[in-house]
Design a protein around this motif. Sequence first.
Motif, PDB file in Angstrom:
ATOM      1  N   GLU A 149       0.784  -1.222   0.000  1.00 48.67           N
ATOM      2  CA  GLU A 149       0.000   0.000   0.000  1.00 48.67           C
ATOM      3  C   GLU A 149       0.822   1.281   0.000  1.00 48.67           C
ATOM      4  N   GLY A 150       2.148   1.183   0.201  1.00 48.47           N
ATOM      5  CA  GLY A 150       2.955   2.379   0.391  1.00 48.47           C
ATOM      6  C   GLY A 150       3.968   2.657  -0.705  1.00 48.47           C
ATOM      7  N   ASN A 151       4.901   3.551  -0.382  1.00 48.77           N
ATOM      8  CA  ASN A 151       5.922   3.949  -1.357  1.00 48.77           C
ATOM      9  C   ASN A 151       6.821   2.790  -1.755  1.00 48.77           C
ATOM     10  N   TYR A 152       7.055   1.869  -0.826  1.00 54.66           N
ATOM     11  CA  TYR A 152       7.886   0.711  -1.157  1.00 54.66           C
ATOM     12  C   TYR A 152       7.243  -0.095  -2.276  1.00 54.66           C
ATOM     13  N   SER A 165       4.847  -4.195 -18.954  1.00 55.03           N
ATOM     14  CA  SER A 165       3.946  -3.055 -18.788  1.00 55.03           C
ATOM     15  C   SER A 165       2.622  -3.466 -18.156  1.00 55.03           C
ATOM     16  N   ALA A 166       2.413  -4.771 -17.973  1.00 51.47           N
ATOM     17  CA  ALA A 166       1.155  -5.282 -17.409  1.00 51.47           C
ATOM     18  C   ALA A 166       1.293  -5.438 -15.901  1.00 51.47           C
ATOM     19  N   ILE A 167       1.157  -4.337 -15.179  1.00 47.58           N
ATOM     20  CA  ILE A 167       1.426  -4.311 -13.735  1.00 47.58           C
ATOM     21  C   ILE A 167       0.222  -3.727 -12.998  1.00 47.58           C
ATOM     22  N   THR A 168      -0.182  -4.379 -11.917  1.00 49.59           N
ATOM     23  CA  THR A 168      -1.233  -3.858 -11.051  1.00 49.59           C
ATOM     24  C   THR A 168      -0.762  -3.927  -9.605  1.00 49.59           C
ATOM     25  N   VAL A 169      -1.011  -2.873  -8.856  1.00 48.74           N
ATOM     26  CA  VAL A 169      -0.704  -2.856  -7.431  1.00 48.74           C
ATOM     27  C   VAL A 169      -1.995  -3.132  -6.656  1.00 48.74           C
ATOM     28  N   TYR A 170      -1.949  -4.119  -5.755  1.00 47.88           N
ATOM     29  CA  TYR A 170      -3.083  -4.438  -4.888  1.00 47.88           C
ATOM     30  C   TYR A 170      -2.732  -4.041  -3.459  1.00 47.88           C
ATOM     31  N   THR A 171      -3.602  -3.271  -2.814  1.00 44.39           N
ATOM     32  CA  THR A 171      -3.308  -2.780  -1.465  1.00 44.39           C
ATOM     33  C   THR A 171      -3.892  -3.663  -0.365  1.00 44.39           C
ATOM     34  N   GLN A 172      -4.501  -4.776  -0.732  1.00 38.22           N
ATOM     35  CA  GLN A 172      -5.086  -5.713   0.233  1.00 38.22           C
ATOM     36  C   GLN A 172      -6.134  -5.056   1.131  1.00 38.22           C
ATOM     37  N   GLY A 173      -6.994  -4.247   0.517  1.00 38.64           N
ATOM     38  CA  GLY A 173      -8.080  -3.631   1.258  1.00 38.64           C
ATOM     39  C   GLY A 173      -7.703  -2.368   2.003  1.00 38.64           C
ATOM     40  N   LYS A 174      -6.426  -2.031   2.026  1.00 41.88           N
ATOM     41  CA  LYS A 174      -5.978  -0.821   2.710  1.00 41.88           C
ATOM     42  C   LYS A 174      -6.093   0.383   1.772  1.00 41.88           C
ATOM     43  N   GLN A 175      -6.182   1.554   2.361  1.00 36.46           N
ATOM     44  CA  GLN A 175      -6.162   2.762   1.551  1.00 36.46           C
ATOM     45  C   GLN A 175      -4.737   3.003   1.044  1.00 36.46           C
ATOM     46  N   PRO A 176      -4.573   3.351  -0.228  1.00 35.40           N
ATOM     47  CA  PRO A 176      -3.233   3.622  -0.745  1.00 35.40           C
ATOM     48  C   PRO A 176      -2.537   4.694   0.078  1.00 35.40           C
ATOM     49  N   ALA A 177      -1.261   4.458   0.384  1.00 37.03           N
ATOM     50  CA  ALA A 177      -0.501   5.407   1.206  1.00 37.03           C
ATOM     51  C   ALA A 177       0.739   5.897   0.475  1.00 37.03           C
ATOM     52  N   GLY A 179       2.973   8.512  -1.609  1.00 46.83           N
ATOM     53  CA  GLY A 179       3.084   9.961  -1.689  1.00 46.83           C
ATOM     54  C   GLY A 179       2.697  10.473  -3.065  1.00 46.83           C
ATOM     55  N   GLU A 180       2.525  11.792  -3.181  1.00 49.78           N
ATOM     56  CA  GLU A 180       2.094  12.385  -4.439  1.00 49.78           C
ATOM     57  C   GLU A 180       3.053  12.085  -5.584  1.00 49.78           C
ATOM     58  N   VAL A 181       4.342  12.118  -5.297  1.00 48.04           N
ATOM     59  CA  VAL A 181       5.329  11.875  -6.353  1.00 48.04           C
ATOM     60  C   VAL A 181       5.174  10.461  -6.911  1.00 48.04           C
ATOM     61  N   PHE A 182       5.049   9.483  -6.015  1.00 47.06           N
ATOM     62  CA  PHE A 182       4.927   8.106  -6.477  1.00 47.06           C
ATOM     63  C   PHE A 182       3.574   7.859  -7.141  1.00 47.06           C
ATOM     64  N   THR A 183       2.528   8.479  -6.621  1.00 46.19           N
ATOM     65  CA  THR A 183       1.214   8.346  -7.241  1.00 46.19           C
ATOM     66  C   THR A 183       1.247   8.853  -8.675  1.00 46.19           C
ATOM     67  N   GLY A 184       1.911   9.981  -8.876  1.00 47.60           N
ATOM     68  CA  GLY A 184       2.048  10.537 -10.225  1.00 47.60           C
ATOM     69  C   GLY A 184       2.847   9.639 -11.150  1.00 47.60           C
ATOM     70  N   LYS A 185       3.915   9.060 -10.624  1.00 41.05           N
ATOM     71  CA  LYS A 185       4.743   8.178 -11.446  1.00 41.05           C
ATOM     72  C   LYS A 185       3.989   6.909 -11.840  1.00 41.05           C
ATOM     73  N   LEU A 186       3.200   6.365 -10.911  1.00 43.01           N
ATOM     74  CA  LEU A 186       2.401   5.175 -11.225  1.00 43.01           C
ATOM     75  C   LEU A 186       1.398   5.486 -12.324  1.00 43.01           C
ATOM     76  N   ALA A 187       0.744   6.627 -12.204  1.00 43.26           N
ATOM     77  CA  ALA A 187      -0.234   7.010 -13.221  1.00 43.26           C
ATOM     78  C   ALA A 187       0.430   7.208 -14.579  1.00 43.26           C
ATOM     79  N   VAL A 225       5.713  -9.299  -3.366  1.00 44.75           N
ATOM     80  CA  VAL A 225       5.218  -8.872  -2.058  1.00 44.75           C
ATOM     81  C   VAL A 225       6.027  -7.675  -1.567  1.00 44.75           C
ATOM     82  N   ALA A 226       5.337  -6.569  -1.284  1.00 41.50           N
ATOM     83  CA  ALA A 226       6.009  -5.339  -0.837  1.00 41.50           C
ATOM     84  C   ALA A 226       5.114  -4.600   0.153  1.00 41.50           C
ATOM     85  N   MET A 227       4.641  -5.305   1.163  1.00 39.24           N
ATOM     86  CA  MET A 227       3.778  -4.698   2.172  1.00 39.24           C
ATOM     87  C   MET A 227       4.593  -3.831   3.127  1.00 39.24           C
ATOM     88  N   GLY A 228       3.958  -2.774   3.622  1.00 34.17           N
ATOM     89  CA  GLY A 228       4.616  -1.937   4.625  1.00 34.17           C
ATOM     90  C   GLY A 228       5.885  -1.293   4.085  1.00 34.17           C
TER      91      GLY A 228
END
Length: 316
Positions: A149-152, A165-177, A179-187, A225-228
């Motif tokens: 769910e986080g920057n890691y 290029s076929a990548i999906t991040v799953y947060t396991q029910g948690k709210q994405p955490a 940061g703005e920079v990483f959110t922008g890069k993912l998008a 796996v990249a939790m926490g």
Amino acid sequence: MRQTQCLIIGAGPAGLSAALYTARAGMDTLVAGCEPKIAGDYDIDNYFGFPETISGRELIDRGMRQAERFGARLACQRVLSVHMAEDGAFLVKTDQDEYQAQAVIIAAGVARVRPGIANLADYEGKGVSYCVSCDGFFFRGRAVAVVGEGNYAANQALELTNFTSAITVYTQGKQPAMGEVFTGKLAAAGIAVSTAKIVRLSGQPALTGLVLEDGNEAPAEGLFVAMGQASALDFAKTLGVTARGAFLEADSEQKTNVPGVFAAGDCVGHFMQISVAVGEGAKAGRAAIAHIKERAGRAGAEAGGIPLDRTRLSGL
């Protein structure tokens, strides 16, 4: 990219103790880590030199002030990845900056958050991985998922773009955490972030799908796996440091099998006491000093065309 001679991952007793030694020896030292677990409001009665009870928070505060007094820099930054460069230096990426270091001391503890997937262990080595740098190559052009769910997790997903290029991040029910920079890069990279929870894995003999809590199944041949936050074991896998179970292997001088990488504290799995962590941190700092001096001596000899005298360097 910022430069430092010694980068210490973890601001607990082992990391701060190592920083005391490297900074006092004149090494440019950066300690990357936020408030460690010990910095809680609980009482410590068995630490040498304190006949009165001291709280974990006060002990860490004193250690931080002491390290800073000798010139160490403390940065509340989460280390996301560590890679070795061709010249033997280390490239360290945090959630805020990037550094090049001549030596790395891992003192990050052993915490690892599990994703809560029922049959995860059945697919380890059959599609499930904890290290993009180690295994991303094997999933070139395939559908993969990152759990976290986080920057890691965001950083791991972005590293995967080197292979697919076929990548999906799953947060396991948690709210994405992220940061703005990483959110922008993912998008920008076209990586979707889903709050769906993966409950089981499917496929034989290797992973082919993710069974979600709502009963739907998503295709995936790789799951990272990249939790926490990144743990000591995550860094070890990337660097090729030998581990035994959840702990890193280090010799009596806290040296790992990778030159320039040292480990101390709970992450090496010895007697998990503050006094032991402090002692191991001191040894790791001492060994890192010798390594940095040897690298400097070797670089100077090569620049001047002087044959390297390893006997002379060993006495530094």
